[in-house]
Structure formats: structure tokens, C-alpha cells
Design an enzyme around this catalytic site. Structure first.
Site, PDB file in Angstrom:
ATOM      1  N   LYS A  81       0.815  -1.212   0.000  1.00 55.34           N
ATOM      2  CA  LYS A  81       0.000   0.000   0.000  1.00 55.34           C
ATOM      3  C   LYS A  81       0.853   1.269   0.000  1.00 55.34           C
ATOM      4  O   LYS A  81       0.393   2.315  -0.421  1.00 55.34           O
ATOM      5  CB  LYS A  81      -0.947   0.007   1.202  1.00 55.34           C
ATOM      6  CG  LYS A  81      -2.002  -1.091   1.119  1.00 55.34           C
ATOM      7  CD  LYS A  81      -3.266  -0.743   1.848  1.00 55.34           C
ATOM      8  CE  LYS A  81      -4.248  -1.888   1.895  1.00 55.34           C
ATOM      9  NZ  LYS A  81      -5.030  -2.084   0.694  1.00 55.34           N
TER      10      LYS A  81
ATOM     11  N   LYS B 140      -4.144  -9.610  -6.618  1.00 48.66           N
ATOM     12  CA  LYS B 140      -5.247 -10.001  -5.740  1.00 48.66           C
ATOM     13  C   LYS B 140      -6.499  -9.177  -6.048  1.00 48.66           C
ATOM     14  O   LYS B 140      -6.396  -7.983  -6.291  1.00 48.66           O
ATOM     15  CB  LYS B 140      -4.819  -9.756  -4.281  1.00 48.66           C
ATOM     16  CG  LYS B 140      -5.780 -10.264  -3.239  1.00 48.66           C
ATOM     17  CD  LYS B 140      -5.413  -9.792  -1.845  1.00 48.66           C
ATOM     18  CE  LYS B 140      -6.081  -8.476  -1.518  1.00 48.66           C
ATOM     19  NZ  LYS B 140      -6.389  -8.230  -0.107  1.00 48.66           N
TER      20      LYS B 140
ATOM     21  N   LYS C 184     -10.909  -4.716  -2.810  1.00 49.23           N
ATOM     22  CA  LYS C 184     -12.011  -3.770  -2.901  1.00 49.23           C
ATOM     23  C   LYS C 184     -11.547  -2.345  -3.162  1.00 49.23           C
ATOM     24  O   LYS C 184     -12.312  -1.501  -3.567  1.00 49.23           O
ATOM     25  CB  LYS C 184     -12.925  -3.845  -1.683  1.00 49.23           C
ATOM     26  CG  LYS C 184     -12.300  -3.551  -0.347  1.00 49.23           C
ATOM     27  CD  LYS C 184     -13.396  -3.528   0.722  1.00 49.23           C
ATOM     28  CE  LYS C 184     -13.109  -4.442   1.881  1.00 49.23           C
ATOM     29  NZ  LYS C 184     -11.961  -4.075   2.696  1.00 49.23           N
TER      30      LYS C 184
HETATM   31  P1  ATP Z   1      -8.411  -3.337   0.764  1.00 54.83           P
HETATM   32  O1  ATP Z   1      -8.476  -3.379  -0.722  1.00 54.83           O
HETATM   33  O2  ATP Z   1      -9.085  -2.164   1.369  1.00 54.83           O
HETATM   34  O3  ATP Z   1      -7.072  -3.610   1.326  1.00 54.83           O
HETATM   35  P2  ATP Z   1      -9.410  -6.031   0.800  1.00 54.83           P
HETATM   36  O4  ATP Z   1     -10.382  -6.225  -0.300  1.00 54.83           O
HETATM   37  O5  ATP Z   1      -8.067  -6.607   0.648  1.00 54.83           O
HETATM   38  O6  ATP Z   1      -9.335  -4.519   1.237  1.00 54.83           O
HETATM   39  P3  ATP Z   1      -9.921  -6.681   3.561  1.00 54.83           P
HETATM   40  O7  ATP Z   1     -10.883  -5.853   4.340  1.00 54.83           O
HETATM   41  O8  ATP Z   1      -8.475  -6.445   3.781  1.00 54.83           O
HETATM   42  O9  ATP Z   1     -10.198  -6.599   2.019  1.00 54.83           O
HETATM   43  O10 ATP Z   1     -10.232  -8.195   3.769  1.00 54.83           O
HETATM   44  C1  ATP Z   1     -11.366  -8.762   4.359  1.00 54.83           C
HETATM   45  C2  ATP Z   1     -11.167 -10.256   4.355  1.00 54.83           C
HETATM   46  O11 ATP Z   1     -11.239 -10.729   3.016  1.00 54.83           O
HETATM   47  C3  ATP Z   1      -9.786 -10.686   4.864  1.00 54.83           C
HETATM   48  O12 ATP Z   1      -9.913 -11.882   5.621  1.00 54.83           O
HETATM   49  C4  ATP Z   1      -9.005 -10.927   3.625  1.00 54.83           C
HETATM   50  O13 ATP Z   1      -7.962 -11.862   3.817  1.00 54.83           O
HETATM   51  C5  ATP Z   1     -10.077 -11.483   2.699  1.00 54.83           C
HETATM   52  N1  ATP Z   1      -9.741 -11.205   1.303  1.00 54.83           N
HETATM   53  C6  ATP Z   1      -9.558  -9.986   0.749  1.00 54.83           C
HETATM   54  N2  ATP Z   1      -9.293 -10.096  -0.565  1.00 54.83           N
HETATM   55  C7  ATP Z   1      -9.301 -11.436  -0.843  1.00 54.83           C
HETATM   56  C8  ATP Z   1      -9.077 -12.189  -2.028  1.00 54.83           C
HETATM   57  N3  ATP Z   1      -8.809 -11.600  -3.187  1.00 54.83           N
HETATM   58  N4  ATP Z   1      -9.157 -13.534  -1.953  1.00 54.83           N
HETATM   59  C9  ATP Z   1      -9.441 -14.155  -0.790  1.00 54.83           C
HETATM   60  N5  ATP Z   1      -9.665 -13.497   0.368  1.00 54.83           N
HETATM   61  C10 ATP Z   1      -9.594 -12.146   0.360  1.00 54.83           C
END
Ligand code: ATP
Ligand code: LTN
Length: 327
Positions: free
Chosen positions: A111, A194, A197
Site C-alpha cells: 500500500k 489479488k 475492494k
Molecule cells: P483493501 O483493498 O481495502 O485492502 P481487501 O479487499 O483486501 O481490502 P480486507 O478488508 O483487507 O479486504 O479483507 C477482508 C477479508 O477478506 C480478509 O480476511 C481478507 O484476507 C479477505 N480477502 C480480501 N481479498 C481477498 C481475495 N482476493 N481472496 C481471498 N480473500 C480475500
């Protein structure tokens, strides 16, 4: 009895990655022990976010939790910011994590690597300290998360060992529980990244219209060749779709591949879209009803009360252990 805890930060609209890697599984823990699932709103402040967007995202996650099958009678659902003990424990535990460790965290590097030091907030750097506090405050031994969060849970384990070595057996050692199928769903437009969001390109959002979801799957980036097979290195796009299909049907991506050995890419994608929509359409309908009824508000209120009751016991133990006066 197991204590299970997890959270999702309301930084944006939830994706299919969040659903498959985390949200979908939370309910499976409800009969295994005491479950605490929260909205990590303090964590969402670690990067700039519009206040109204943050509030709306938080409401949405509460509704998604309920739509995913979490039962407030079995699971304590709450907002992190409504339980002040998170911040209080963090103020103590941050002294037992070190700059060198925090600098090595992949999430921090991902990040912030392109940011200038003068623009990186202290909160994003210290993120794992607050996350460890979230976990340790409830004596959680199981932490269901996607693969990207395992490193943070490992750091919480190091912290526990360090702390207990110094003060005795105070904190519980947590363990990350990673789903077998779909622990890392990749972006549909760039399967080397990955699905996340905060990066809207190539992501399926849980709130997307079904027609949009179908379109995104049909136009997902695929690989050269024409055979549907599970080969993450050489066929990352198709392998990602097989993982998504497998997660929907509760089978491994290898098993999923066997079902499509003679299929063309286009027909395979249609089946992936059908599988995703079969699960997401009823989920979206439940979400909509819950959002309109406003029932999530009382769930959050009661959840925060229950969470504070549990959290205050552990916080007191830690405060006493480190020498804060409690008479
Ligand atoms: P950001 O983009 O704001 O970093 P994020 O989409 O990575 O957010 P988080 O809030 O960090 O989402 O994650 C919520 C949960 O979803 C965590 O347990 C994270 O490991 C899981 N997660 C996030 N993205 C993925 C993915 N692409 N595949 C599987 N699990 C995921
Ligand atoms: N870092 C997690 C959100 C999170 C969390 C936690 C998950 C904050 N505190 C404690 C599990 C346990 C994320 O980005 N998904």
C-alpha cells in the site's frame, strides 16, 4: 471452547474475493465455539476515506454479515469503534512490536511502496498492532482470514509469545484459519493481482447487478491455448475462474477442471457465471431486505455491549500485568 474472531474493514464495496476468502465461512464457525465478527472501521481510517462513504460501507458490512447467515444469537456482531477497549489495548501492545517487523509487512509495503514518507500515516504502519489488539482482546484462538492476512496473525503470535514470556500466561495464542478453496482470489482483469475492494478494475462487487457480474466473468482475462485446466503458473486466468467455481460448489479447482475438460473457454465462463449468480442472487436479496428493515442497528448495539463486557475483562488483566495501577 474455541473463541473465533474476524473482521472486515469498510474501505470499499465488498468483492467476491472478500466473500470467498472470508465472509462466506464465518457462519461455519458458529457451532464450533463463541464467535465475534466485527466491522474494522478504525482500520478503514488508515488510508484517506470520505466520512459518509465510511459510514455507508460500515452499514453495508453489517447487513452483509447478517445476509451471509451469521445469527446474532450465536455470533457477537459489532463495530470496532464502539468498543473503546480496542484502542486502549492497542496503546499498551504497540510497545511490544518493533519498527523492523512492521516495515516487513507485505500489506504495508504494497500500500505504501509508491508513497512518499511524508504522506504515509502512522496508522497504516502500526496497523498490525491494532489488529493484534482486536484478536487478543477476545482471547481468540481461531482467526478466519484470507491468505493476505496470515502474516498479520503470525505477528500477533510473535507478540503473544513475547508478552507472555515477560508477564506470564496472559494472552491467548491465535491461529489463522485459511479456507482451502479460494484463500486468494485474483483480479479478473489481471490474474497476477489479488482481487481487492480498493482496486475496482476487474473486480466483482457483491452489490453489482447480476447482469454486470455475468458480463465481468464473460470478459475475464483468459490465457493462451483453449483447454480448461488447473495450472496456476501457465494458466492463471482460467485457474482463478476454476477456483471461483470450486468455491461456489464446494469442490477443489482440480475437481472443477475435470468437469470442463472438453469445454471451450466461453462455455466454461458461462457455467462459472451461473454458479456465482446462483449463490449471489439470493444473498443480495437477503442483504436488501436486511438493509431496508434497519434490523442491523439493534444487532450492532447489542453486539457492542456484549463485546465490551468480554473485552473489558481481558483489558484489565493486561493492564494489571504490565503494572498499571488498578486499585
Ligand atoms: P483493501 O483493498 O481495502 O485492502 P481487501 O479487499 O483486501 O481490502 P480486507 O478488508 O483487507 O479486504 O479483507 C477482508 C477479508 O477478506 C480478509 O480476511 C481478507 O484476507 C479477505 N480477502 C480480501 N481479498 C481477498 C481475495 N482476493 N481472496 C481471498 N480473500 C480475500
Ligand atoms: N486486517 C483485516 C481486518 C482486520 C482483522 C482484524 C481480521 C482487522 N482486525 C482481526 C481478523 C482479525 C483485513 O484487512 N481484512
Amino acid at each position: 471452547m474455541d473463541r473465533i474472531l474476524s473482521g472486515i474493514k469498510p474501505t470499499g464495496s465488498l468483492t467476491l474475493g472478500n466473500y470467498i476468502g472470508a465472509l462466506k465461512h464465518f457462519k461455519d464457525f458458529q457451532d464450533q465455539g463463541e464467535v465475534f465478527i466485527f466491522i474494522a472501521d478504525l482500520h478503514a481510517l488508515t488510508l484517506p476515506i470520505d466520512p459518509e462513504v465510511l459510514r455507508e460501507n460500515s452499514r453495508d458490512i453489517a447487513c452483509f454479515y447478517l445476509a451471509s447467515g451469521l445469527d446474532p444469537k450465536k455470533t457477537t456482531i459489532f463495530l470496532q469503534s464502539q468498543v473503546p477497549q480496542h484502542a486502549e489495548l492497542n496503546a499498551i501492545l504497540q510497545n511490544y512490536l518493533y519498527m523492523g517487523e512492521l516495515k516487513r509487512m507485505t500489506q504495508f509495503k504494497d500500500k505504501c511502496s509508491k508513497m512518499n514518507d511524508s504522506a504515509i500515516g502512522l496508522g497504516i504502519f502500526a496497523y498490525p498492532s491494532l489488529m493484534a489488539s482486536d484478536i487478543l482482546l477476545y482471547d481468540a484462538n481461531k482467526v478466519p482470514v484470507g491468505e493476505d492476512q496470515v502474516q498479520h496473525v503470525e505477528l500477533a503470535r510473535d507478540l503473544v509469545n513475547r508478552f507472555n514470556h515477560r508477564y506470564g500466561d496472559i494472552l491467548t495464542l491465535p491461529k489463522a484459519e485459511v479456507t482451502k478453496i479460494g484463500k486468494r482470489i485474483m483480479s479478473l482483469s489481471d490474474p497476477s493481482k489479488k482481487m481487492s475492494k480498493s482496486d475496482p478494475k476487474g473486480d466483482i462487487f457483491l452489490k453489482d447487478d447480476p447482469a454486470v457480474i455475468r458480463k465481468k466473468i464473460m470478459s475475464a482475462k483468459t490465457d493462451s491455448g483453449s483447454e480448461v485446466s488447473y495450472d496456476v503458473e501457465n494458466k492463471p486466468g482460467i485457474s482463478n475462474l476454476l477456483t471461483i467455481y470450486g468455491a461456489m460448489k464446494d469442490i477443489s479447482p482440480e475437481e472443477a477442471a475435470k468437469l470442463f475438460t472438453n469445454s471451450r473457454y466461453g462455455d466454461f465462463k458461462k457455467e462459472v457465471a451461473n454458479a456465482v449468480l446462483e449463490e449471489l442472487i439470493p444473498f443480495q436479496e437477503r442483504y436488501q431486505k436486511i438493509k431496508e428493515s434497519g434490523e442491523y442497528l439493534s444487532v450492532l448495539k447489542e453486539g457492542a455491549q456484549k463485546a465490551r463486557d468480554v473485552a473489558s475483562v481481558i483489558l484489565k488483566k493486561v493492564q494489571h500485568a504490565v503494572g498499571l495501577l488498578d486499585e
